[in-house]
Design an enzyme around this catalytic site. Structure first.
Site, PDB file in Angstrom:
ATOM      1  N   LYS A  60      18.543 -22.747 -10.150  1.00  0.00           N
ATOM      2  CA  LYS A  60      19.561 -22.920 -11.191  1.00  0.00           C
ATOM      3  C   LYS A  60      20.910 -22.981 -10.494  1.00  0.00           C
ATOM      4  O   LYS A  60      21.008 -22.614  -9.314  1.00  0.00           O
ATOM      5  CB  LYS A  60      19.515 -21.791 -12.213  1.00  0.00           C
ATOM      6  CG  LYS A  60      19.775 -20.415 -11.611  1.00  0.00           C
ATOM      7  CD  LYS A  60      19.605 -19.338 -12.622  1.00  0.00           C
ATOM      8  CE  LYS A  60      20.922 -18.993 -13.282  1.00  0.00           C
ATOM      9  NZ  LYS A  60      20.869 -17.789 -14.087  1.00  0.00           N
TER      10      LYS A  60
ATOM     11  N   GLY B 144      12.474 -21.980 -13.553  1.00  0.00           N
ATOM     12  CA  GLY B 144      12.010 -21.566 -12.235  1.00  0.00           C
ATOM     13  C   GLY B 144      12.573 -20.187 -11.977  1.00  0.00           C
ATOM     14  O   GLY B 144      12.953 -19.476 -12.901  1.00  0.00           O
TER      15      GLY B 144
ATOM     16  N   CYS C  83      11.740 -14.657 -11.703  1.00  0.00           N
ATOM     17  CA  CYS C  83      11.470 -13.693 -12.782  1.00  0.00           C
ATOM     18  C   CYS C  83      10.508 -14.189 -13.859  1.00  0.00           C
ATOM     19  O   CYS C  83       9.510 -13.526 -14.139  1.00  0.00           O
ATOM     20  CB  CYS C  83      12.782 -13.288 -13.428  1.00  0.00           C
ATOM     21  SG  CYS C  83      13.949 -12.667 -12.224  1.00  0.00           S
TER      22      CYS C  83
HETATM   23  C1  UGA Z   1      16.182 -14.150 -16.008  1.00  0.00           C
HETATM   24  C2  UGA Z   1      16.687 -13.539 -17.327  1.00  0.00           C
HETATM   25  O1  UGA Z   1      17.514 -14.482 -18.009  1.00  0.00           O
HETATM   26  C3  UGA Z   1      17.470 -12.250 -17.062  1.00  0.00           C
HETATM   27  O2  UGA Z   1      17.832 -11.651 -18.295  1.00  0.00           O
HETATM   28  C4  UGA Z   1      16.575 -11.287 -16.265  1.00  0.00           C
HETATM   29  O3  UGA Z   1      17.288 -10.095 -15.930  1.00  0.00           O
HETATM   30  C5  UGA Z   1      16.133 -11.967 -14.987  1.00  0.00           C
HETATM   31  O4  UGA Z   1      15.418 -13.165 -15.303  1.00  0.00           O
HETATM   32  C6  UGA Z   1      15.224 -11.008 -14.239  1.00  0.00           C
HETATM   33  O5  UGA Z   1      14.174 -10.648 -14.755  1.00  0.00           O
HETATM   34  O6  UGA Z   1      15.623 -10.523 -13.164  1.00  0.00           O
HETATM   35  P1  UGA Z   1      17.300 -15.624 -14.069  1.00  0.00           P
HETATM   36  O7  UGA Z   1      15.888 -15.896 -13.661  1.00  0.00           O
HETATM   37  O8  UGA Z   1      18.273 -15.175 -13.060  1.00  0.00           O
HETATM   38  O9  UGA Z   1      17.328 -14.522 -15.247  1.00  0.00           O
HETATM   39  O10 UGA Z   1      17.912 -16.967 -14.681  1.00  0.00           O
HETATM   40  P2  UGA Z   1      17.980 -17.645 -16.134  1.00  0.00           P
HETATM   41  O11 UGA Z   1      19.383 -17.968 -16.428  1.00  0.00           O
HETATM   42  O12 UGA Z   1      17.248 -16.873 -17.127  1.00  0.00           O
HETATM   43  O13 UGA Z   1      17.216 -19.011 -15.860  1.00  0.00           O
HETATM   44  C7  UGA Z   1      15.818 -19.043 -15.556  1.00  0.00           C
HETATM   45  C8  UGA Z   1      15.335 -20.479 -15.501  1.00  0.00           C
HETATM   46  O14 UGA Z   1      15.310 -21.049 -16.814  1.00  0.00           O
HETATM   47  C9  UGA Z   1      16.229 -21.416 -14.663  1.00  0.00           C
HETATM   48  O15 UGA Z   1      15.393 -22.239 -13.859  1.00  0.00           O
HETATM   49  C10 UGA Z   1      16.958 -22.244 -15.706  1.00  0.00           C
HETATM   50  O16 UGA Z   1      17.307 -23.513 -15.225  1.00  0.00           O
HETATM   51  C11 UGA Z   1      15.904 -22.327 -16.790  1.00  0.00           C
HETATM   52  N1  UGA Z   1      16.471 -22.595 -18.142  1.00  0.00           N
HETATM   53  C12 UGA Z   1      17.314 -21.705 -18.722  1.00  0.00           C
HETATM   54  C13 UGA Z   1      16.083 -23.748 -18.836  1.00  0.00           C
HETATM   55  O17 UGA Z   1      15.269 -24.557 -18.332  1.00  0.00           O
HETATM   56  N2  UGA Z   1      16.573 -23.955 -20.088  1.00  0.00           N
HETATM   57  C14 UGA Z   1      17.430 -23.098 -20.687  1.00  0.00           C
HETATM   58  O18 UGA Z   1      17.836 -23.355 -21.837  1.00  0.00           O
HETATM   59  C15 UGA Z   1      17.819 -21.939 -19.996  1.00  0.00           C
END
Ligand code: UGA
Length: 453
Positions: free
Chosen positions: A343, A280, A283
């Site tokens: 998250k 979610g 981004c």
């Molecule tokens: C993401 C990117 O990771 C950053 O590098 C980027 O700068 C940012 O978008 C942006 O474009 O501003 P973010 O959306 O803050 O960062 O969070 P993430 O840690 O990437 O998680 C995104 C989603 O993926 C969360 O809902 C998380 O729960 C989910 N996720 C993450 C999973 O379902 N499985 C995983 O293994 C990792």
């Protein structure tokens, strides 16, 4: 150096605070005067671990304003970090970017300013910002001096919830510009981070593995595409493991172990392979849609990115399917959601899976209760009318529930007294949407454990 940052959202504020922490003089500008007033009073409008601490350390180097004539004339580097929210077509809304570029053009006074796109903007936006600046300068009556500028792209890779860590110790810094002088200015700006010469705050120590940070300088279009390609790749990594999860479930394999097993291959890497209810946040959804929209403008289809999106949205349906499978009838049931933020360690609810899941359950006649350690106030403000019953603790959520779904893997939920919770539930069913709970422990506590794999 003297820096101005337009936009005080997650990216703008974190960037401003970190650059000020490095010793630069930073003016943070936002058209929202209430936000500026709050920042001047030391109030941070977002929840982000360590932002407040670094903010207070960097305060002598920081200034907050809503006035372009105050922020821009002295600045050697101007970052544009305004929102680019998605439009219904998937293409981002560039209205704020355009306003910012025009206002910068109306106020620059130096003979060379680097204007940096930090917002995630469609490929080609660098050239567009360049033309907006030129137009704004041409329309000025006070054209004293040379008023030179160059546009650069400096995509942001920080993650919410670990934004300060990611900014101080990034995997890489990407700067794109067609003018070499702009790249030199940005290199000087980022030098303390690239060379890691700053003294780390004691609450955010430098990890032992962090050495000099790679700085990649490219042309404008490449830097812009790197941002989209990085987010699309991360999104599809998650969707890939979720697709494999479907097979794992059928053949009786453990998706957690499958993820670890493939992630140990250094070509694949272990991160972003956690299966569950999917991604979610503001981004991945927006950037994959924008990449597809940009490709569409060139008559291109991106079947891999499109599939990643489809799989992600299917994961939300699978929560409902699983509950239906276990409870047989959903109408009239009570389901508790643990976690609302998209998250852990953030209060951000943009495209949070919890909202979609809650709505799907409500549509099927389910009474939905929920808790989140940080995001409940924001949820109440924006989604108060949905009819979700907000509870002050996980204990209150589970009371009389037919099932509880772990939606956001906050640490607080790992060590709950599940034995006591099981006794409070009408039927002790837990759906672990993030594969983070200890299945054996839960089963010993008397819970029926189901996961989304
Ligand atoms: C993401 C990117 O990771 C950053 O590098 C980027 O700068 C940012 O978008 C942006 O474009 O501003 P973010 O959306 O803050 O960062 O969070 P993430 O840690 O990437 O998680 C995104 C989603 O993926 C969360 O809902 C998380 O729960 C989910 N996720 C993450 C999973 O379902 N499985 C995983 O293994 C990792």
């Amino acid at each position: 150096m003297r820096v101005a940052i337009i936009g005080t959202g997650y990216v703008g504020l974190t960037t401003g605070v970190c650059l000020a922490f490095m010793g630069h003089t930073v003016s943070c500008l936002d058209s929202d005067e209430a936000k500026i007033k709050a920042l001047r009073e030391g109030k941070i409008p977002i929840y982000e671990p360590f932002l407040e601490e670094v903010f207070h350390e960097a305060l002598p180097q920081l200034n907050f304003t809503s006035s372009y004539s105050e922020a821009i004339p002295e600045a050697e580097v101007v970052f544009i970090a305004v929102g680019t929210p998605p439009t219904p077509s998937g293409a981002p809304n560039l209205e704020y970017l355009s306003q910012a570029a025009k206002s910068i053009g109306q106020h620059i006074t130096r003979d060379f300013v680097v204007v940096v796109n930090k917002s995630t903007v469609p490929i080609g936006s660098g050239n567009w910002v360049d033309s907006l600046l030129r137009e704004a300068i041409a329309g000025r009556t006070d054209k004293s001096g040379t008023l030179g500028f160059a546009v650069a792209s400096n995509p942001e890779f920080l993650r919410e919830g670990s934004a300060l860590h990611d900014s101080l110790y990034p995997d890489r810094i990407v700067i794109g510009a067609d003018e070499p002088r702009a790249l030199e200015v940005l290199y000087s700006l980022y030098r303390p981070i690239v060379d890691q010469t700053f003294t780390p705050p004691n609450y955010l120590p430098r990890p032992e593995t962090v050495g000099a940070v790679p700085l990649l300088s490219t042309d404008l279009a490449s830097a812009e595409l790197i941002k989209y390609a990085a987010n699309a790749f991360l999104a599809l990594k998650i969707s890939f493991i979720n697709e494999i999860g479907l097979v794992a479930e059928r053949v009786g394999a453990n998706i957690g172990e499958v993820g670890r097993g493939i992630g140990l291959d250094s070509r694949i890497g272990p991160r972003f392979l956690s299966a569950g209810i999917g991604w979610g946040g503001s981004c991945f959804g927006k950037d994959t849609a924008a990449l597809i929209a940009t490709a569409g403008e060139y008559g291109l289809h991106l079947p891999i990115v499109e599939a990643a999106k489809k799989i992600n949205s299917r994961q939300r349906d699978r929560v409902v399917e699983k509950l239906l499978n276990e409870l047989k009838i959903l109408k009239g049931r009570t389901v508790g959601l643990l976690g609302l933020a998209f998250k852990p360690n953030t209060d951000d609810l943009r495209e949070a899976p919890a909202i979609e899941i809650a709505q799907k359950l409500i549509d099927r006649g389910v009474r939905v209760k929920a808790h989140d350690p940080i995001a409940m106030e924001k949820f109440e403000q924006s989604y108060g009318k949905m009819g979700v019953v907000l509870c002050q603790s996980a204990e209150q959520v589970v009371e009389d529930c037919d099932a509880v779904v772990l939606v956001t893997e906050w640490n607080d939920y790992r060590d709950l007294d599940w034995e006591a919770l099981a006794k409070k539930m009408r039927s002790a069913l837990i759906l672990d949407g993030r594969h983070t709970l200890d299945k054996d422990k839960l089963m010993r506590a008397g819970m029926r454990y189901v996961s989304i794999s």
